[in-house]
Motif scaffolding. Structure first.
Motif, PDB file in Angstrom:
ATOM      1  N   PRO A 251       6.442  40.043 -36.554  1.00  0.00           N
ATOM      2  CA  PRO A 251       6.361  38.696 -35.991  1.00  0.00           C
ATOM      3  C   PRO A 251       7.195  38.536 -34.724  1.00  0.00           C
ATOM      4  CG  PRO A 251       6.582  38.579 -38.371  1.00  0.00           C
ATOM      5  CD  PRO A 251       6.780  40.027 -37.990  1.00  0.00           C
ATOM      6  N   GLU A 252       8.392  39.116 -34.717  1.00  0.00           N
ATOM      7  CA  GLU A 252       9.259  38.997 -33.547  1.00  0.00           C
ATOM      8  C   GLU A 252       8.662  39.714 -32.346  1.00  0.00           C
ATOM      9  OE1 GLU A 252      11.421  38.580 -37.309  1.00  0.00           O
ATOM     10  OE2 GLU A 252      10.201  40.214 -36.492  1.00  0.00           O
ATOM     11  N   GLY A 253       8.111  40.886 -32.579  1.00  0.00           N
ATOM     12  CA  GLY A 253       7.535  41.662 -31.483  1.00  0.00           C
ATOM     13  C   GLY A 253       6.300  41.014 -30.906  1.00  0.00           C
ATOM     14  N   VAL A 254       5.443  40.489 -31.771  1.00  0.00           N
ATOM     15  CA  VAL A 254       4.219  39.833 -31.298  1.00  0.00           C
ATOM     16  C   VAL A 254       4.569  38.557 -30.548  1.00  0.00           C
ATOM     17  CG1 VAL A 254       2.053  38.755 -32.010  1.00  0.00           C
ATOM     18  CG2 VAL A 254       2.812  40.868 -33.108  1.00  0.00           C
ATOM     19  N   ALA A 255       5.535  37.796 -31.073  1.00  0.00           N
ATOM     20  CA  ALA A 255       5.953  36.568 -30.390  1.00  0.00           C
ATOM     21  C   ALA A 255       6.526  36.886 -29.017  1.00  0.00           C
ATOM     22  CB  ALA A 255       6.973  35.818 -31.239  1.00  0.00           C
ATOM     23  N   ALA A 256       7.287  37.982 -28.911  1.00  0.00           N
ATOM     24  CA  ALA A 256       7.856  38.366 -27.618  1.00  0.00           C
ATOM     25  C   ALA A 256       6.755  38.750 -26.625  1.00  0.00           C
ATOM     26  CB  ALA A 256       8.835  39.522 -27.802  1.00  0.00           C
ATOM     27  N   TRP A 257       5.710  39.417 -27.113  1.00  0.00           N
ATOM     28  CA  TRP A 257       4.579  39.768 -26.232  1.00  0.00           C
ATOM     29  C   TRP A 257       3.854  38.511 -25.748  1.00  0.00           C
ATOM     30  CZ3 TRP A 257       2.368  43.002 -23.086  1.00  0.00           C
ATOM     31  CH2 TRP A 257       0.993  42.917 -22.814  1.00  0.00           C
ATOM     32  N   ILE A 258       3.631  37.562 -26.648  1.00  0.00           N
ATOM     33  CA  ILE A 258       2.980  36.312 -26.249  1.00  0.00           C
ATOM     34  C   ILE A 258       3.838  35.578 -25.223  1.00  0.00           C
ATOM     35  CG2 ILE A 258       2.187  34.055 -27.054  1.00  0.00           C
ATOM     36  CD1 ILE A 258       1.513  35.436 -29.755  1.00  0.00           C
ATOM     37  N   ALA A 259       5.152  35.577 -25.441  1.00  0.00           N
ATOM     38  CA  ALA A 259       6.052  34.931 -24.483  1.00  0.00           C
ATOM     39  C   ALA A 259       5.990  35.626 -23.127  1.00  0.00           C
ATOM     40  CB  ALA A 259       7.480  34.939 -25.021  1.00  0.00           C
ATOM     41  N   HIS A 260       5.912  36.949 -23.147  1.00  0.00           N
ATOM     42  CA  HIS A 260       5.811  37.706 -21.894  1.00  0.00           C
ATOM     43  C   HIS A 260       4.521  37.333 -21.156  1.00  0.00           C
ATOM     44  CE1 HIS A 260       6.591  41.201 -19.259  1.00  0.00           C
ATOM     45  NE2 HIS A 260       5.272  41.293 -19.237  1.00  0.00           N
ATOM     46  N   CYS A 261       3.429  37.257 -21.882  1.00  0.00           N
ATOM     47  CA  CYS A 261       2.159  36.882 -21.255  1.00  0.00           C
ATOM     48  C   CYS A 261       2.214  35.446 -20.725  1.00  0.00           C
ATOM     49  CB  CYS A 261       1.013  37.039 -22.253  1.00  0.00           C
ATOM     50  SG  CYS A 261       0.639  38.771 -22.682  1.00  0.00           S
ATOM     51  N   GLY A 262       2.890  34.567 -21.472  1.00  0.00           N
ATOM     52  CA  GLY A 262       3.039  33.201 -21.000  1.00  0.00           C
ATOM     53  C   GLY A 262       3.837  33.126 -19.718  1.00  0.00           C
ATOM     54  N   HIS A 263       4.910  33.885 -19.645  1.00  0.00           N
ATOM     55  CA  HIS A 263       5.720  33.917 -18.422  1.00  0.00           C
ATOM     56  C   HIS A 263       4.895  34.452 -17.260  1.00  0.00           C
ATOM     57  CE1 HIS A 263       9.875  35.061 -16.497  1.00  0.00           C
ATOM     58  NE2 HIS A 263       9.271  34.074 -15.869  1.00  0.00           N
ATOM     59  N   ALA A 264       4.048  35.435 -17.529  1.00  0.00           N
ATOM     60  CA  ALA A 264       3.188  35.990 -16.476  1.00  0.00           C
ATOM     61  C   ALA A 264       2.233  34.928 -15.938  1.00  0.00           C
ATOM     62  CB  ALA A 264       2.408  37.191 -17.020  1.00  0.00           C
ATOM     63  N   VAL A 265       1.657  34.124 -16.832  1.00  0.00           N
ATOM     64  CA  VAL A 265       0.762  33.053 -16.375  1.00  0.00           C
ATOM     65  C   VAL A 265       1.541  32.051 -15.527  1.00  0.00           C
ATOM     66  CG1 VAL A 265      -0.701  31.127 -17.091  1.00  0.00           C
ATOM     67  CG2 VAL A 265      -0.819  33.305 -18.322  1.00  0.00           C
ATOM     68  N   GLU A 266       2.737  31.712 -15.947  1.00  0.00           N
ATOM     69  CA  GLU A 266       3.549  30.758 -15.185  1.00  0.00           C
ATOM     70  C   GLU A 266       3.872  31.293 -13.795  1.00  0.00           C
ATOM     71  OE1 GLU A 266       5.987  28.161 -18.441  1.00  0.00           O
ATOM     72  OE2 GLU A 266       6.687  30.202 -18.108  1.00  0.00           O
ATOM     73  N   LEU A 267       4.140  32.583 -13.692  1.00  0.00           N
ATOM     74  CA  LEU A 267       4.382  33.174 -12.374  1.00  0.00           C
ATOM     75  C   LEU A 267       3.110  33.195 -11.538  1.00  0.00           C
ATOM     76  CD1 LEU A 267       6.780  36.092 -13.386  1.00  0.00           C
ATOM     77  CD2 LEU A 267       7.371  34.028 -12.105  1.00  0.00           C
ATOM     78  N   GLY A 268       1.961  33.372 -12.207  1.00  0.00           N
ATOM     79  CA  GLY A 268       0.695  33.261 -11.496  1.00  0.00           C
ATOM     80  C   GLY A 268       0.476  31.850 -10.971  1.00  0.00           C
ATOM     81  N   VAL A 269       0.868  30.865 -11.766  1.00  0.00           N
ATOM     82  CA  VAL A 269       0.799  29.472 -11.325  1.00  0.00           C
ATOM     83  C   VAL A 269       1.686  29.265 -10.098  1.00  0.00           C
ATOM     84  CG1 VAL A 269       1.488  27.110 -11.925  1.00  0.00           C
ATOM     85  CG2 VAL A 269       0.199  28.495 -13.570  1.00  0.00           C
ATOM     86  N   ARG A 270       2.884  29.823 -10.149  1.00  0.00           N
ATOM     87  CA  ARG A 270       3.796  29.688  -9.008  1.00  0.00           C
ATOM     88  C   ARG A 270       3.195  30.293  -7.749  1.00  0.00           C
ATOM     89  NH1 ARG A 270       9.657  32.479  -9.208  1.00  0.00           N
ATOM     90  NH2 ARG A 270       8.383  34.318  -8.724  1.00  0.00           N
TER      91      ARG A 270
END
Length: 284
Positions: A251-270
């Motif tokens: 669960p921790e590893g999958v959540a960290a991957w989802i968070a990483h992908c979310g941060h990537a989308v936010e940087l794409g937004v920027r």
């Protein structure tokens, strides 16, 4: 069923919607909310009302450049913009594949909704572009076939496991789910990188598939939030560390991957917000 959904060990009430169970992992709802707000802000930019097609085109170019960089062809944006010959071996072929995939992704939304595996086959066909033997293009690898994916060093699942997990992923995608778009996109991206189902171009295909999910889900319908830019900006080391977490199926590893992908989308937004600001100033 994907490795990620196995790793969360969902309870009986969650088994009917494994992707949604991932959306309930600690920290994930906050990530989803942050991404949604960031996407809403760029869609609300005044430039988007008049020049959204330009933003979409620029996001596609920048996303393709970034995806190619993660695959080992780290060219300057202006180099990608001015070049027209991508038929050569090595880096030119990689950049050309990324550009073709970005263009193709927007044409595959209908196919993806009906048959994700057929869409993936098409993505690989477009990416390979004649670089691989014909019999290996557009289909998952079979026993004994090698994989060329130097960036990802995870243990390589055998062909039988690949087939089973791809089928499971496709079934999940075709079911009704309350899972947020970010979660689904992250699972598709992570599963394809972990499996490396094709003999080549798996990273490029995985990132294109992530884009399809983000667009087709309605989170980013105009395709102006290039997650590929964010993945490249965060760097290969962080990308691979997060992927290790996904592959761990915890669960921790999958959540960290989802968070990483979310941060990537936010940087794409920027990135696209900066393009909007430049257009507003008349600088682009």
């Amino acid at each position: 069923m994907t490795a990620s959904s196995r790793g969360t060990n969902p309870g009986p009430s969650e088994n009917a919607d494994p992707l949604a169970a991932l959306g309930d992992l600690p920290g994930v709802p906050g990530t989803v909310d942050s991404v949604r707000k960031a996407v809403d802000r760029v869609y609300g930019h005044r430039v988007m009302r008049r020049r959204s097609n330009e933003i979409t085109s620029e996001a596609a170019l920048r996303g393709a450049r970034a995806s190619a960089a993660l695959a080992g062809a780290d060219w300057a944006l202006e180099e990608v913009r001015r070049r027209s010959d991508f038929g050569g071996e090595g880096e030119p072929r990689t950049v050309g594949a990324a550009l073709r995939l970005t263009a193709e992704a927007g044409q595959l939304l209908g196919v993806w909704r009906q048959s994700p595996l057929r869409a993936l086959a098409r993505l690989h066909l477009v990416a390979a572009g004649g670089a691989a033997p014909d019999e290996t293009v557009g289909r998952p690898r079979v026993a004994g076939e090698k994989v060329s994916e130097p960036l990802v060093e995870l243990p390589l699942p055998d062909a039988e496991e690949v087939t089973g997990r791809l089928d499971g992923l496709a079934r999940l995608l075709l079911r009704e789910s309350r899972a947020p778009a970010l979660v689904t996109a992250a699972v598709v991206h992570g599963e394809l990188l972990a499996l490396r189902p094709f003999g080549s171009c798996n990273g490029l295909v995985a990132r294109a598939a992530e884009r399809i999910v983000l667009v087709g889900s309605g989170l980013d319908p105009k395709s102006i939030c290039p997650a590929e830019v964010g993945h490249a900006e965060l760097g290969r080391e962080a990308y691979l560390k997060a992927l290790d977490g996904y592959a761990s199926a915890t669960p921790e590893g999958v959540a960290a991957w989802i968070a990483h992908c979310g941060h990537a989308v936010e940087l794409g937004v920027r990135e696209s917000t900066a393009v909007c600001e430049a257009l507003q100033r008349g600088a682009a």
